[in-house]
Scaffold this motif. Structure first.
Motif, PDB file in Angstrom:
ATOM      1  N   MET A 158    -120.239  20.576   2.053  1.00 19.62           N
ATOM      2  CA  MET A 158    -119.877  20.557   0.774  1.00 19.62           C
ATOM      3  C   MET A 158    -121.551  21.404   0.114  1.00 19.62           C
ATOM      4  SD  MET A 158    -118.171  19.185  -1.131  1.00 19.62           S
ATOM      5  CE  MET A 158    -118.485  19.616  -2.539  1.00 19.62           C
ATOM      6  N   ILE A 159    -122.284  21.462   0.271  1.00 24.07           N
ATOM      7  CA  ILE A 159    -123.931  22.407  -0.621  1.00 24.07           C
ATOM      8  C   ILE A 159    -123.226  23.135  -0.706  1.00 24.07           C
ATOM      9  CG2 ILE A 159    -126.287  22.774  -0.199  1.00 24.07           C
ATOM     10  CD1 ILE A 159    -125.141  20.080  -1.272  1.00 24.07           C
ATOM     11  N   SER A 160    -122.332  24.198   0.640  1.00 20.39           N
ATOM     12  CA  SER A 160    -122.706  25.659   0.781  1.00 20.39           C
ATOM     13  C   SER A 160    -121.509  25.676  -0.517  1.00 20.39           C
ATOM     14  CB  SER A 160    -122.143  25.597   1.967  1.00 20.39           C
ATOM     15  OG  SER A 160    -121.597  27.151   2.339  1.00 20.39           O
ATOM     16  N   ALA A 161    -120.547  24.618  -0.713  1.00 17.91           N
ATOM     17  CA  ALA A 161    -119.167  25.225  -0.821  1.00 17.91           C
ATOM     18  C   ALA A 161    -119.458  24.649  -2.356  1.00 17.91           C
ATOM     19  CB  ALA A 161    -118.105  23.892  -1.164  1.00 17.91           C
ATOM     20  N   LEU A 162    -120.404  23.917  -2.903  1.00 15.07           N
ATOM     21  CA  LEU A 162    -121.241  24.254  -4.301  1.00 15.07           C
ATOM     22  C   LEU A 162    -121.994  25.644  -5.198  1.00 15.07           C
ATOM     23  CD1 LEU A 162    -122.216  20.358  -4.756  1.00 15.07           C
ATOM     24  CD2 LEU A 162    -120.788  21.610  -5.942  1.00 15.07           C
ATOM     25  N   ASN A 163    -122.235  25.698  -3.869  1.00 16.80           N
ATOM     26  CA  ASN A 163    -123.183  27.270  -4.210  1.00 16.80           C
ATOM     27  C   ASN A 163    -122.475  28.311  -3.954  1.00 16.80           C
ATOM     28  OD1 ASN A 163    -126.089  26.523  -3.980  1.00 16.80           O
ATOM     29  ND2 ASN A 163    -125.883  25.984  -1.812  1.00 16.80           N
ATOM     30  N   LEU A 171    -119.293  28.698  -5.357  1.00 15.31           N
ATOM     31  CA  LEU A 171    -118.871  28.196  -6.642  1.00 15.31           C
ATOM     32  C   LEU A 171    -119.440  28.415  -7.348  1.00 15.31           C
ATOM     33  CD1 LEU A 171    -116.603  26.996  -8.625  1.00 15.31           C
ATOM     34  CD2 LEU A 171    -118.075  24.896  -8.356  1.00 15.31           C
ATOM     35  N   VAL A 172    -121.059  28.188  -7.537  1.00 14.78           N
ATOM     36  CA  VAL A 172    -122.086  28.466  -8.543  1.00 14.78           C
ATOM     37  C   VAL A 172    -121.899  30.586  -8.488  1.00 14.78           C
ATOM     38  CG1 VAL A 172    -124.329  29.235  -9.146  1.00 14.78           C
ATOM     39  CG2 VAL A 172    -123.366  27.201  -8.498  1.00 14.78           C
ATOM     40  N   GLY A 197    -108.026  27.139  -7.564  1.00 14.38           N
ATOM     41  CA  GLY A 197    -107.771  28.113  -6.454  1.00 14.38           C
ATOM     42  C   GLY A 197    -108.990  28.494  -5.905  1.00 14.38           C
ATOM     43  N   LEU A 198    -110.521  28.224  -6.235  1.00 18.43           N
ATOM     44  CA  LEU A 198    -111.828  28.418  -5.765  1.00 18.43           C
ATOM     45  C   LEU A 198    -111.867  26.928  -4.937  1.00 18.43           C
ATOM     46  CD1 LEU A 198    -113.473  28.707  -9.105  1.00 18.43           C
ATOM     47  CD2 LEU A 198    -113.155  30.643  -6.817  1.00 18.43           C
ATOM     48  N   ALA A 199    -110.955  25.873  -5.526  1.00 21.92           N
ATOM     49  CA  ALA A 199    -111.752  24.534  -4.671  1.00 21.92           C
ATOM     50  C   ALA A 199    -110.601  25.013  -3.194  1.00 21.92           C
ATOM     51  CB  ALA A 199    -111.138  23.609  -4.784  1.00 21.92           C
ATOM     52  N   GLY A 200    -109.634  24.957  -3.141  1.00 23.85           N
ATOM     53  CA  GLY A 200    -108.703  26.250  -1.941  1.00 23.85           C
ATOM     54  C   GLY A 200    -109.239  26.198  -1.493  1.00 23.85           C
ATOM     55  N   GLY A 201    -109.582  27.995  -2.063  1.00 26.54           N
ATOM     56  CA  GLY A 201    -110.215  29.073  -0.851  1.00 26.54           C
ATOM     57  C   GLY A 201    -111.239  28.079  -0.280  1.00 26.54           C
ATOM     58  N   LEU A 202    -112.066  26.999  -0.801  1.00 27.64           N
ATOM     59  CA  LEU A 202    -113.824  26.839  -0.108  1.00 27.64           C
ATOM     60  C   LEU A 202    -112.955  25.025   0.816  1.00 27.64           C
ATOM     61  CD1 LEU A 202    -115.969  26.350  -3.728  1.00 27.64           C
ATOM     62  CD2 LEU A 202    -115.866  28.228  -1.542  1.00 27.64           C
ATOM     63  N   THR A 256    -111.911  22.321  -0.233  1.00 24.63           N
ATOM     64  CA  THR A 256    -111.817  21.365  -0.646  1.00 24.63           C
ATOM     65  C   THR A 256    -110.833  21.145  -2.203  1.00 24.63           C
ATOM     66  OG1 THR A 256    -113.588  19.335  -1.384  1.00 24.63           O
ATOM     67  CG2 THR A 256    -113.644  21.784  -2.225  1.00 24.63           C
ATOM     68  N   THR A 257    -111.173  20.338  -2.779  1.00 25.38           N
ATOM     69  CA  THR A 257    -110.248  19.760  -3.530  1.00 25.38           C
ATOM     70  C   THR A 257    -110.761  20.592  -4.977  1.00 25.38           C
ATOM     71  OG1 THR A 257    -110.343  17.746  -3.912  1.00 25.38           O
ATOM     72  CG2 THR A 257    -108.984  18.317  -1.634  1.00 25.38           C
ATOM     73  N   GLU A 258    -109.857  20.393  -6.469  1.00 21.57           N
ATOM     74  CA  GLU A 258    -110.505  20.325  -7.515  1.00 21.57           C
ATOM     75  C   GLU A 258    -111.240  19.144  -7.864  1.00 21.57           C
ATOM     76  OE1 GLU A 258    -109.517  21.417 -12.201  1.00 21.57           O
ATOM     77  OE2 GLU A 258    -108.054  21.297 -10.039  1.00 21.57           O
ATOM     78  N   TYR A 259    -110.132  17.653  -7.572  1.00 24.98           N
ATOM     79  CA  TYR A 259    -110.723  16.782  -8.369  1.00 24.98           C
ATOM     80  C   TYR A 259    -112.436  16.443  -7.190  1.00 24.98           C
ATOM     81  CZ  TYR A 259    -111.077  11.662  -8.943  1.00 24.98           C
ATOM     82  OH  TYR A 259    -111.382  10.117  -8.748  1.00 24.98           O
ATOM     83  N   HIS A 260    -112.805  16.704  -5.401  1.00 24.36           N
ATOM     84  CA  HIS A 260    -114.084  16.477  -5.289  1.00 24.36           C
ATOM     85  C   HIS A 260    -114.576  16.875  -5.902  1.00 24.36           C
ATOM     86  CE1 HIS A 260    -116.586  14.009  -1.974  1.00 24.36           C
ATOM     87  NE2 HIS A 260    -116.761  16.410  -2.112  1.00 24.36           N
ATOM     88  N   LEU A 261    -114.473  18.432  -5.766  1.00 23.69           N
ATOM     89  CA  LEU A 261    -115.706  19.909  -6.355  1.00 23.69           C
ATOM     90  C   LEU A 261    -116.737  19.338  -7.393  1.00 23.69           C
ATOM     91  CD1 LEU A 261    -116.453  22.000  -4.993  1.00 23.69           C
ATOM     92  CD2 LEU A 261    -114.974  23.058  -6.312  1.00 23.69           C
ATOM     93  N   ARG A 262    -115.367  18.824  -9.304  1.00 23.54           N
ATOM     94  CA  ARG A 262    -115.528  18.398  -9.918  1.00 23.54           C
ATOM     95  C   ARG A 262    -116.753  17.489  -9.461  1.00 23.54           C
ATOM     96  NH1 ARG A 262    -114.164  20.948 -14.169  1.00 23.54           N
ATOM     97  NH2 ARG A 262    -111.883  22.289 -14.343  1.00 23.54           N
ATOM     98  N   ARG A 263    -116.312  16.292  -9.305  1.00 22.90           N
ATOM     99  CA  ARG A 263    -116.996  15.212  -9.104  1.00 22.90           C
ATOM    100  C   ARG A 263    -118.673  14.927  -8.323  1.00 22.90           C
ATOM    101  NH1 ARG A 263    -114.013  10.059  -9.836  1.00 22.90           N
ATOM    102  NH2 ARG A 263    -116.271   9.276  -9.605  1.00 22.90           N
ATOM    103  N   MET A 264    -118.238  16.513  -7.031  1.00 26.67           N
ATOM    104  CA  MET A 264    -119.895  16.826  -6.621  1.00 26.67           C
ATOM    105  C   MET A 264    -121.074  17.283  -7.586  1.00 26.67           C
ATOM    106  SD  MET A 264    -119.574  14.450  -4.063  1.00 26.67           S
ATOM    107  CE  MET A 264    -119.414  13.501  -5.374  1.00 26.67           C
TER     108      MET A 264
END
Length: 289
Positions: free
Chosen positions: A1-6, A8-9, A24-29, A31-39
């Protein structure tokens, strides 16, 4: 998750002037848009959309101060179709207009590029269990209220206080599924968890999927799925809010689960008469990451 957030940045930086395709970014990483935004919101302390806006205006400010291009060219370069729209967004972030900043070089409010790091210290013990639940429903009294991150939510307080005592007794009698007893339910939450955004609050109980919802009560239908259940005890609501924050900073980054869309539920096991302290469970809908 930390790697995915970085990542994303990094992608935000690469596409600052474009409309961000978070799904689209979440799918490529993975995960889901919902979880990515919440985290992102939980760990960064601000919604992803606000971070993008601040970063865009931080970079744009450099172009404005340098004065090499006219303001319309700068506006278009940073994704705005007019100087007026660009100026409104610029002032909202920096607190000053384009002309004043071009003339005086400021004032400017810079948003540094974020970088997420995971530090595992075990500072907050996470007493957790995973529960597999068949489809069930929540029934009770619902209201739309604004999200408040810290302290008592007075809008929820007023909603509960307005219910007659017979309503609480009736709800308790209806409860026939886990989590048991009266529940505080938050649903339809903005994935960015922006403070002040509206959510649906339900003061109610859980009933089995075969139990019909009374016509005069609000109902939330929940599909079968897994729930992460976090136990917390201490001053209320501070201990509960601390545990909520720790799910994002400690539990989700360290475990192979992610949030799925659905309500959060708080079940009270014990509480003081004045609600100053409470032992409760926080139920969050999860799925394998």
């Amino acid at each position: 998750m930390i790697s995915a957030l970085n990542r994303l940045v990094d992608l935000v930086e690469e596409h600052l002037a474009e409309e961000l395709d978070v799904r689209g970014l979440a799918g490529g990483l993975g995960t889901t848009e919902y979880h990515l935004r919440r985290m992102f919101s939980s760990l960064a302390g601000l919604p992803l959309s606000e971070y993008v806006r601040r970063r865009r205006m931080t970079v744009a400010a450099g172009d404005v101060v340098r004065g090499e291009d006219d303001l319309l060219s700068i506006a278009v370069r940073h994704g705005y179709s007019s100087t007026e729209a660009f100026g409104r967004a610029f002032r909202a972030v920096h607190g000053a207009g384009l002309s004043a900043v071009r003339r005086d070089g400021g004032p400017l409010r810079t948003q540094p590029k974020l970088r997420f790091h995971l530090t595992v210290e075990g500072s907050i013990p996470m007493d957790t269990r995973l529960v597999d639940r068949p489809a069930f429903r929540l029934v009770g009294h619902a209201a739309r209220v604004p999200l408040i991150h810290q302290g008592i939510n007075p809008h929820i307080q007023r909603h509960i206080a307005a219910l007659p005592q017979e309503a609480h007794v009736r709800l308790k009698a209806l409860s026939n599924a886990e989590p048991e007893g009266l529940l505080q339910v938050s649903d339809d939450l903005d994935p960015d968890a922006t403070e002040g955004s509206e959510l649906t609050y339900l003061h109610g109980v859980a009933v089995s999927g075969s139990t019909p919802a009374p016509d005069d009560l609000d109902a939330i239908e929940l599909p079968a799925g897994k729930w992460a259940v976090f136990s917390t005890a201490g001053p209320f609501p501070q201990s509960l809010q601390t545990t909520w924050a720790a799910t994002a900073t400690e539990w989700f980054p360290s475990n192979p689960w992610r949030l799925r869309p659905g309500p959060s539920m708080v079940a009270f096991l014990e509480r003081a008469d004045d609600f100053s302290t409470a032992t409760c469970e926080l139920w969050l809908p999860v799925e394998p990451a």
